[in-house]
Design a protein around this motif. Structure first.
Motif, PDB file in Angstrom:
ATOM      1  N   TYR A   4       0.963  -1.069  -0.067  1.00 60.54           N
ATOM      2  CA  TYR A   4       0.098   0.090   0.414  1.00 60.54           C
ATOM      3  C   TYR A   4       0.818   1.745   0.069  1.00 60.54           C
ATOM      4  CZ  TYR A   4      -4.376  -3.242   1.337  1.00 60.54           C
ATOM      5  OH  TYR A   4      -4.767  -4.350   1.004  1.00 60.54           O
ATOM      6  N   ASP A   6       2.398   2.845  -2.505  1.00 61.34           N
ATOM      7  CA  ASP A   6       2.455   4.167  -2.988  1.00 61.34           C
ATOM      8  C   ASP A   6       0.972   4.484  -3.069  1.00 61.34           C
ATOM      9  OD1 ASP A   6       4.362   3.352  -4.579  1.00 61.34           O
ATOM     10  OD2 ASP A   6       3.543   2.368  -6.206  1.00 61.34           O
ATOM     11  N   LEU A   7      -0.393   3.946  -2.676  1.00 63.57           N
ATOM     12  CA  LEU A   7      -1.398   4.448  -1.448  1.00 63.57           C
ATOM     13  C   LEU A   7      -1.273   5.231  -1.252  1.00 63.57           C
ATOM     14  CD1 LEU A   7      -4.975   4.595  -2.758  1.00 63.57           C
ATOM     15  CD2 LEU A   7      -4.920   2.767  -1.261  1.00 63.57           C
ATOM     16  N   ILE A   8      -0.745   5.294  -0.304  1.00 66.59           N
ATOM     17  CA  ILE A   8      -0.804   6.205   1.543  1.00 66.59           C
ATOM     18  C   ILE A   8       0.410   6.829   0.769  1.00 66.59           C
ATOM     19  CG2 ILE A   8       1.158   5.381   4.106  1.00 66.59           C
ATOM     20  CD1 ILE A   8       0.199   3.257   3.955  1.00 66.59           C
ATOM     21  N   SER A  10       0.891   8.579  -1.672  1.00 61.83           N
ATOM     22  CA  SER A  10      -0.733   9.324  -2.916  1.00 61.83           C
ATOM     23  C   SER A  10      -1.579  10.243  -1.855  1.00 61.83           C
ATOM     24  CB  SER A  10      -0.911   8.082  -3.678  1.00 61.83           C
ATOM     25  OG  SER A  10      -2.515   9.625  -4.239  1.00 61.83           O
ATOM     26  N   ASP A  11      -1.778   9.540  -0.738  1.00 63.38           N
ATOM     27  CA  ASP A  11      -2.668  10.651   0.015  1.00 63.38           C
ATOM     28  C   ASP A  11      -2.525  11.103   0.639  1.00 63.38           C
ATOM     29  OD1 ASP A  11      -5.282   8.534  -0.932  1.00 63.38           O
ATOM     30  OD2 ASP A  11      -5.461   7.432   0.920  1.00 63.38           O
TER      31      ASP A  11
END
Length: 52
Positions: A4, A6-8, A10-11
């Protein structure tokens, strides 16, 4: 966590960008309000001078 990342990331970047936009908005409103307050103060001073 790695799955996760990349998602974190980005967020987090989106959050920081949004916070910066918010602070820029506050700064712009603060500047606008100071101009308005100065104009109102000038109007009031002219009012007081007219009473004399």
């Amino acid at each position: 966590m790695r799955a996760y990342a990349d998602l974190i990331r980005s967020d987090f970047e989106t959050y920081i960008a949004d916070v910066q936009d918010y602070f820029r908005c506050l700064d712009a409103e603060r500047a606008r309000a100071f101009v308005e307050a100065r104009e109102v103060s000038d109007d009031y001073a002219r009012f007081l001078n007219a009473l004399e």
